[in-house]
Design a protein around this motif. Structure first.
Motif, PDB file in Angstrom:
ATOM      1  N   LEU A 282       0.816  -1.210   0.000  1.00 29.41           N
ATOM      2  CA  LEU A 282       0.000   0.000   0.000  1.00 29.41           C
ATOM      3  C   LEU A 282       0.849   1.260   0.000  1.00 29.41           C
ATOM      4  O   LEU A 282       0.435   2.291  -0.540  1.00 29.41           O
ATOM      5  N   SER A 283       2.041   1.194   0.567  1.00 25.19           N
ATOM      6  CA  SER A 283       2.891   2.383   0.545  1.00 25.19           C
ATOM      7  C   SER A 283       3.389   2.640  -0.864  1.00 25.19           C
ATOM      8  O   SER A 283       3.723   3.768  -1.219  1.00 25.19           O
ATOM      9  N   GLU A 284       3.434   1.604  -1.732  1.00 28.64           N
ATOM     10  CA  GLU A 284       3.853   1.770  -3.119  1.00 28.64           C
ATOM     11  C   GLU A 284       2.684   2.135  -4.026  1.00 28.64           C
ATOM     12  O   GLU A 284       2.885   2.572  -5.147  1.00 28.64           O
ATOM     13  N   VAL A 285       1.479   1.957  -3.585  1.00 32.34           N
ATOM     14  CA  VAL A 285       0.301   2.261  -4.381  1.00 32.34           C
ATOM     15  C   VAL A 285      -0.018   3.745  -4.233  1.00 32.34           C
ATOM     16  O   VAL A 285       0.058   4.319  -3.152  1.00 32.34           O
ATOM     17  N   ALA A 286      -0.355   4.339  -5.378  1.00 31.52           N
ATOM     18  CA  ALA A 286      -0.703   5.761  -5.355  1.00 31.52           C
ATOM     19  C   ALA A 286      -2.074   5.924  -4.723  1.00 31.52           C
ATOM     20  O   ALA A 286      -3.042   5.307  -5.150  1.00 31.52           O
ATOM     21  N   THR A 287      -2.141   6.781  -3.739  1.00 33.10           N
ATOM     22  CA  THR A 287      -3.413   7.033  -3.082  1.00 33.10           C
ATOM     23  C   THR A 287      -4.186   8.091  -3.858  1.00 33.10           C
ATOM     24  O   THR A 287      -3.646   8.778  -4.737  1.00 33.10           O
TER      25      THR A 287
ATOM     26  N   PHE B  19      -2.651  11.527  -3.475  1.00 35.40           N
ATOM     27  CA  PHE B  19      -1.402  11.676  -4.215  1.00 35.40           C
ATOM     28  C   PHE B  19      -1.681  11.914  -5.696  1.00 35.40           C
ATOM     29  O   PHE B  19      -1.085  12.786  -6.326  1.00 35.40           O
ATOM     30  N   VAL B  20      -2.606  11.125  -6.269  1.00 33.39           N
ATOM     31  CA  VAL B  20      -2.944  11.277  -7.693  1.00 33.39           C
ATOM     32  C   VAL B  20      -3.537  12.658  -7.933  1.00 33.39           C
ATOM     33  O   VAL B  20      -3.207  13.335  -8.920  1.00 33.39           O
TER      34      VAL B  20
ATOM     35  N   LEU C 174      -2.016  15.433 -10.454  1.00 33.85           N
ATOM     36  CA  LEU C 174      -2.812  16.003 -11.550  1.00 33.85           C
ATOM     37  C   LEU C 174      -2.892  17.522 -11.432  1.00 33.85           C
ATOM     38  O   LEU C 174      -2.813  18.251 -12.434  1.00 33.85           O
ATOM     39  N   ARG C 175      -3.048  17.980 -10.187  1.00 35.28           N
ATOM     40  CA  ARG C 175      -3.088  19.426  -9.967  1.00 35.28           C
ATOM     41  C   ARG C 175      -1.770  20.086 -10.410  1.00 35.28           C
ATOM     42  O   ARG C 175      -1.768  21.119 -11.076  1.00 35.28           O
ATOM     43  N   ASN C 176      -0.655  19.481 -10.070  1.00 35.60           N
ATOM     44  CA  ASN C 176       0.658  20.005 -10.472  1.00 35.60           C
ATOM     45  C   ASN C 176       0.810  20.007 -11.988  1.00 35.60           C
ATOM     46  O   ASN C 176       1.306  20.981 -12.579  1.00 35.60           O
ATOM     47  N   LEU C 177       0.381  18.917 -12.650  1.00 36.91           N
ATOM     48  CA  LEU C 177       0.454  18.864 -14.117  1.00 36.91           C
ATOM     49  C   LEU C 177      -0.433  19.919 -14.758  1.00 36.91           C
ATOM     50  O   LEU C 177      -0.035  20.579 -15.735  1.00 36.91           O
ATOM     51  N   LEU C 178      -1.620  20.102 -14.192  1.00 35.12           N
ATOM     52  CA  LEU C 178      -2.535  21.119 -14.724  1.00 35.12           C
ATOM     53  C   LEU C 178      -1.936  22.518 -14.573  1.00 35.12           C
ATOM     54  O   LEU C 178      -1.990  23.334 -15.503  1.00 35.12           O
TER      55      LEU C 178
END
Length: 173
Positions: free
Chosen positions: A134-139, A142-143, A147-151
């Motif tokens: 679960l620590s390796e899975v994107a929460t 986090f996603v 997405l906000r940063n990419l936008l």
């Protein structure tokens, strides 16, 4: 020890026929007797037996008395000694059978405890692996932040393109 096939079987001869008894039958009988010997009902019956014996041999018809008080009720003493001599080994046999049952129950409890420990350790390892996975899975948070940063990066590039130099003309050939 295996029987030898090249020699005749030796049978012991007996005047009395052999009685075939189940191996555990005597143990069950002795346990039931020992269980009865340890009850208040047995004490009451033994007390009633002794009182009747003493009353009959003290106040009963003189010609029907079989145990004299002048002799110290010797027959009663012998009867009680006989009862005690049979009761003691029966109680010991019942105790040893109970000890065997307790040993088997303790072994089963130990095996059950080992299985429970193994199951608990397995579940602990599974939970640890799930935590690592679960620590390796994107929460979700986090996603969303990515997405906000990419936008924001796309909007910043678009703003730079609108404010920047005019696009170059393309030549047709």
């Amino acid at each position: 020890m295996a029987e030898r096939l090249d020699q005749p079987r030796v049978r012991s001869r007996s005047l009395l026929p052999r009685v075939q008894v189940e191996a555990d039958a005597s143990g069950r009988v002795s346990e039931s007797i020992a269980r009865f010997l340890g009850t208040p009902r047995f004490i009451v019956w033994l007390t009633v037996f002794c009182v009747v014996w003493l009353a009959w041999n003290s106040w009963g018809p003189a010609e029907l008395r079989f145990d004299r008080a002048t002799n110290g009720f010797t027959a009663l003493t012998l009867m009680l000694s006989l009862q005690a001599s049979y009761a003691a080994p029966l109680i010991l046999l019942a105790q040893s059978r109970q000890a065997d049952r307790d040993r088997v129950a303790a072994e089963q409890d130990r095996q059950r405890a080992e299985r429970n420990l193994a199951d608990t350790e397995f579940l602990a390892r599974e939970m640890a692996s799930l935590r690592i996975a679960l620590s390796e899975v994107a929460t979700r948070d986090f996603v969303r932040s990515e997405l906000r940063n990419l936008l924001e990066d796309l909007q910043a590039e678009q703003a730079d393109d609108e404010d920047g130099p005019p696009p170059r003309p393309t030549t047709a050939r």
